[in-house]
Write a protein that holds these residues in place. Structure first.
Motif, PDB file in Angstrom:
ATOM      1  N   GLU A   8       0.878  -1.173   0.000  1.00 16.41           N
ATOM      2  CA  GLU A   8       0.000   0.000   0.000  1.00 16.41           C
ATOM      3  C   GLU A   8       0.911   1.217   0.000  1.00 16.41           C
ATOM      4  OE1 GLU A   8      -3.177   0.292   2.787  1.00 16.41           O
ATOM      5  OE2 GLU A   8      -3.519  -1.871   2.813  1.00 16.41           O
ATOM      6  N   GLN A 341      -3.483   7.712   3.992  1.00 11.78           N
ATOM      7  CA  GLN A 341      -4.014   6.362   4.172  1.00 11.78           C
ATOM      8  C   GLN A 341      -5.140   6.353   5.205  1.00 11.78           C
ATOM      9  OE1 GLN A 341      -2.009   3.497   6.654  1.00 11.78           O
ATOM     10  NE2 GLN A 341      -2.083   1.941   5.040  1.00 11.78           N
ATOM     11  N   GLN A 345      -9.003   5.046   4.645  1.00 14.49           N
ATOM     12  CA  GLN A 345      -9.513   3.965   5.491  1.00 14.49           C
ATOM     13  C   GLN A 345     -10.535   4.462   6.505  1.00 14.49           C
ATOM     14  OE1 GLN A 345      -6.053   1.994   7.123  1.00 14.49           O
ATOM     15  NE2 GLN A 345      -5.484   1.099   5.158  1.00 14.49           N
ATOM     16  N   ARG A 347     -10.162   6.336   9.091  1.00 14.26           N
ATOM     17  CA  ARG A 347      -9.671   6.295  10.463  1.00 14.26           C
ATOM     18  C   ARG A 347      -9.513   7.719  10.988  1.00 14.26           C
ATOM     19  NH1 ARG A 347      -4.647   4.879  10.598  1.00 14.26           N
ATOM     20  NH2 ARG A 347      -4.246   4.232   8.449  1.00 14.26           N
TER      21      ARG A 347
END
Length: 369
Positions: A8, A341, A345, A347
């Motif tokens: 990733e 990221q 995601q 988060r």
């Protein structure tokens, strides 16, 4: 140890308060891995640097000027991305997203806004890679400072609950306290005022290795006038920038001194270094007293005079993030790869204990490839 996770890959880009250049990192963030694959840094063109600095204050035609500066900055970002891809031997299709912070020119969370010059759509168009940007605004909307942005990343990379703190010595100094509850806050100027004073009096972008400051002597009366700034006594959460700590702020305090006792420029530089050191040390004593080890990063971590003075002043051990496998100059750019990221995601990376917001939020907005 080999990982079972597919790669990733993310790119992080950072042009900080010092306004000296763009740092870029390309990293693999699969699973719990944080592996730097390539890093680079480029200086900003002097004309763009001067315009970005000028846009920190009101001026004529500033909306159009800001839009043009944003485009020019995005073009610099795109150059850094191309360099990173070349160094890593990868192409755009192999990158999940770019995290691009932009250049802060106004930061007034007490008034409900923060402004970063950026052109993320242009960057996505030029690179054909998705871009995550505008990392501060949602936290400010939730009642937070929108800063610092990186403590959640520091906890992920450097551990939590270990009596450790991460000290970023950029234009502004900010501290992440890695206790059971992660905390973070700005402590005041790091390099910003010293850089500006060096440019004014030496015509150089910064004080190489702190050599000029080392030639001067701290001026006690000026230091007392600088330390009297009420912001330093505010409790966290708190953040700051050029809106407060500008050359005009410095000059106003120099002007309060009797003319016959005003310091020479080299002594002002030594005093600015001492200001940074003392306010950082005071912040750790007041708000991070359980800290046993400080890991420094950012440009100031490469200044031996600055680091030597900090070692003498701090109540705990001081080293750099290099000791944990991350070059000090790469930490902030790597953080924005990680924040990109986290956005994809969903988060939450803006933490209420850091920013003072009413709740945790997902940072950033997505500009698809």
């Amino acid at each position: 140890m080999a990982s079972d996770h597919a790669p990733e890959r993310y790119i992080g880009l950072m042009s900080g308060t010092s306004t000296d250049g763009v740092d870029g990192v390309l990293a693999d963030l699969a699973g719990d891995r944080i592996q730097v694959l390539a890093s680079t840094g480029v200086a900003l063109p002097e004309s763009l640097r001067q315009e970005l600095l000028a846009l920190n204050a009101p001026g004529p035609d500033e909306l159009a000027r800001a839009a043009r500066a944003a485009n020019a900055l995005a073009d610099c970002y795109a150059d850094v991305v191309r360099d990173l891809l070349a160094k890593a031997g990868l192409d755009a299709t192999q990158i999940h997203a770019i995290g691009a912070h932009g250049q802060t020119v106004r930061h007034a969370p007490e008034s409900g806004y923060t402004l970063q010059i950026n052109a993320p759509a242009r960057l996505a168009e030029h690179t054909r890679i998705a871009v995550v940007a505008d990392f501060r605004s949602r936290d400010v909307a939730a009642g937070g400072q929108g800063a610092p942005l990186v403590p959640a990343f520091h906890a992920a990379r450097f551990g939590q609950g270990q009596g450790r703190a991460i000290l970023n010595l950029g234009g502004i100094a900010n501290l992440t306290v890695l206790e059971d509850t992660v905390r973070g806050f700005d402590t005041g100027p790091a390099n910003m005022l010293m850089d500006a004073w060096t440019r004014r009096h030496l015509g150089q972008p910064y004080d190489q290795d702190g050599a000029w400051a080392a030639q001067g002597r701290c001026h006690d009366s000026l230091l007392a006038a600088l330390r009297a700034e009420p912001w330093f006594d505010l409790p966290p959460p708190k953040s700051t920038g050029r809106d407060l700590f500008s050359l005009s702020w410095l000059e106003a305090r120099i002007d309060t001194l009797p003319a016959a006792t005003r310091p020479h420029p080299v002594d002002v530089q030594a005093t600015l270094l001492r200001l940074s050191v003392e306010t950082i040390a005071d912040a750790i004593r007041r708000h991070a007293s359980a800290t046993r080890e400080v890991l420094a990063c950012g440009g100031g971590a490469r200044n031996p005079v600055f680091m030597g003075s900090l070692r003498q002043a701090l109540p705990c051990d001081l080293t750099t993030t290099d000791a944990c496998g991350v070059p000090a100059q790469d930490v902030e750019a790597l953080a924005f790869a990680w924040l990109a990221q986290a956005h994809l995601q969903r988060r939450a990376a803006c933490l209420p204990a850091v920013t003072g917001a009413g709740h945790a939020t997902v940072a950033g907005c997505l500009y698809p490839a």
